[in-house]
Design an enzyme around this catalytic site. Structure first.
Site, PDB file in Angstrom:
ATOM      1  CB  SER A  44      -8.140  -0.762   8.755  1.00  0.00           C
ATOM      2  OG  SER A  44      -7.092  -0.734   9.740  1.00  0.00           O
ATOM      3  CG  HIS A  63      -2.775  -1.155   7.370  1.00  0.00           C
ATOM      4  ND1 HIS A  63      -3.444  -2.276   7.705  1.00  0.00           N
ATOM      5  CD2 HIS A  63      -3.664  -0.015   7.496  1.00  0.00           C
ATOM      6  CE1 HIS A  63      -4.505  -1.931   8.712  1.00  0.00           C
ATOM      7  NE2 HIS A  63      -4.661  -0.523   8.408  1.00  0.00           N
TER       8      HIS A  63
HETATM    9  C1  GTR Z   1      -4.824   1.603  13.735  1.00  0.00           C
HETATM   10  C2  GTR Z   1      -5.341   0.653  14.782  1.00  0.00           C
HETATM   11  C3  GTR Z   1      -5.565  -0.550  14.033  1.00  0.00           C
HETATM   12  C4  GTR Z   1      -6.424  -0.351  12.588  1.00  0.00           C
HETATM   13  C5  GTR Z   1      -6.126   0.822  11.942  1.00  0.00           C
HETATM   14  C6  GTR Z   1      -7.075   1.629  10.980  1.00  0.00           C
HETATM   15  O1  GTR Z   1      -4.500   2.818  14.542  1.00  0.00           O
HETATM   16  O2  GTR Z   1      -4.283   0.310  15.547  1.00  0.00           O
HETATM   17  O3  GTR Z   1      -6.316  -1.413  14.742  1.00  0.00           O
HETATM   18  O4  GTR Z   1      -7.874  -0.357  12.970  1.00  0.00           O
HETATM   19  O5  GTR Z   1      -5.883   1.982  12.589  1.00  0.00           O
HETATM   20  O6  GTR Z   1      -8.191   1.186  11.055  1.00  0.00           O
HETATM   21  O7  GTR Z   1      -6.620   2.046  10.159  1.00  0.00           O
END
Ligand code: GTR
Length: 384
Positions: free
Chosen positions: A225, A365
């Protein structure tokens, strides 16, 4: 086109890429996206706190090392946790990873040090302090057992030890170690948090290069992420990393910004104003005028193996955009005689392991055992 220089020269061989176009693209990412990191380490000292045999049921050596960065009030103490196969006959290749919640969350082992730096308030935490009760809570994300069984070292660092993830005007973390001469005069191309975390990963590699258990020339850098964006930039800016792995990195990571699918440049700059340099804000709703896009970031790993992983339900990170970055980075790999191996987006759970690796896994995710299976297979192919 990653192969057309700013002056119109067409890059027709690897030499032109290495000496002309690559430095140009690095400079564009520094100026327009992540900001320019310091060229030196500043004061740095490694303190090996422990080396314990018989960890993980007897098969690993656990080490904890503090990397002291800078001097004085703003000095940083970055904790690096390492597991290395105990019975290896020679220095092993390894994975350097960066985690979200503290080294103590990757395994429920009581000896792992708990961060004293800032942690995010979540999961019952209200005072930005890490807690005992959270030992092992992120264990599902780290296939440490499998990594050791397959003959690799596993190293991890907590990102908040490097730079706390909130906007404080760049007065803490590594930025405070290299203040602008006039503190009110930060430049729009000065480094921000992603560059800070990436710089911290390079300092971890500085240590790993010195550790006799580990082969510092065979280290894969991996993050998920926002930390997948970070691992890509770490691998791009520090060519000592032998392999680069980005898990569900999305916008500002592997996803093509010009698609404006899921998270966009404007959304990310608004929610996280401290992640990218100020110049990046010029491209809010204006992606087409940015002189780079994220396939060029993937291409900066060339000719080293790079792996981009997506998850089917992670639409915010734009799996198709992440795949297209691989496809459009391939022309650079071809200069070195390497290929990707996919011409269209592969079906779910069918990885492609060319010199560029890619998969879209089913599910959300996250980092899962399936993702690690692919990374370890990929490492077997290129780091063994
Ligand atoms: C979210 C963000 C993403 C990603 C994610 C993370 O809020 O929009 O770009 O980086 O966090 O890192 O868990």
């Amino acid at each position: 086109d990653p192969l057309i220089c700013l002056d119109g020269t067409k890059v027709v061989n690897s030499k032109l890429w290495i000496h002309k176009r690559r430095p140009e693209i690095i400079n564009l990412f520094e100026q327009e996206v992540y900001g320019q990191s310091p060229l030196n380490t500043g004061p740095i000292r490694f303190e090996v706190l422990e080396e314990v045999k018989g960890a993980l049921g007897g098969k690993a050596i656990r080490k904890q090392v503090i990397i002291h960065l800078g001097k004085g009030e703003k000095a940083l103490a970055v904790n690096l946790l390492i597991y290395s196969p105990q019975f290896a006959k020679q220095p092993v290749p390894g994975f350097l990873t960066i985690n979200f919640q503290g080294n103590h969350t990757v395994l429920p082992e009581p000896g792992i040090r708990i961060p004293t730096s800032w942690v995010r308030n979540r999961n019952g935490i209200k005072d930005n302090r890490a807690k005992e009760k959270d030992r092992g809570i992120s264990a599902s994300r780290w296939a440490i057992d499998e990594i050791i069984n397959r003959g690799y070292a596993f190293a991890t660092v907590y990102y908040g030890d490097i730079d706390p993830d909130f906007h404080d005007g760049f007065n803490n973390g590594p930025h405070a170690l290299f203040p602008p001469q006039d503190p009110s005069e930060r430049k729009p191309s000065d480094w921000a948090s992603i560059a800070g975390w990436a710089w911290g990963l390079s300092r971890c590699l500085d240590y790993l290069e010195k550790d006799s258990l580990i082969d510092g020339k065979r280290i894969a850098v991996m993050g998920h992420s926002r930390l997948g964006k970070t691992s890509l930039w770490a691998g791009a800016s520090d060519e000592r990393f032998a392999m680069v792995i980005s898990n569900n990195s999305g916008c500002g990571g592997a996803a093509i910004s010009r698609r404006r699918f899921g998270e966009t440049v404007k959304k990310i700059n608004t929610s996280f104003p401290h992640w990218f340099c100020d110049n990046y804000k010029k491209y809010n709703d204006n992606e087409e005028n940015c002189p780079v896009d994220q396939h060029m970031l993937v291409a900066l790993s060339a000719p080293r193996p790079v792996y981009i992983a997506s998850a089917e339900e992670d639409r915010w990170a734009d799996p198709t955009g992440e795949f297209l970055a691989c496809l459009n980075a391939e022309s650079v790999y071809k200069l070195f005689g390497f290929s990707f191996g996919a011409t269209g987006k592969p079906p779910v759970n069918q990885p492609v392991h060319g010199r560029i690796g890619y998969h879209v896994r089913s599910g959300k995710h996250d980092v899962t055992a399936y993702d690690w299976e692919q990374y370890i297979d990929f490492a077997d192919k290129y780091l063994k």
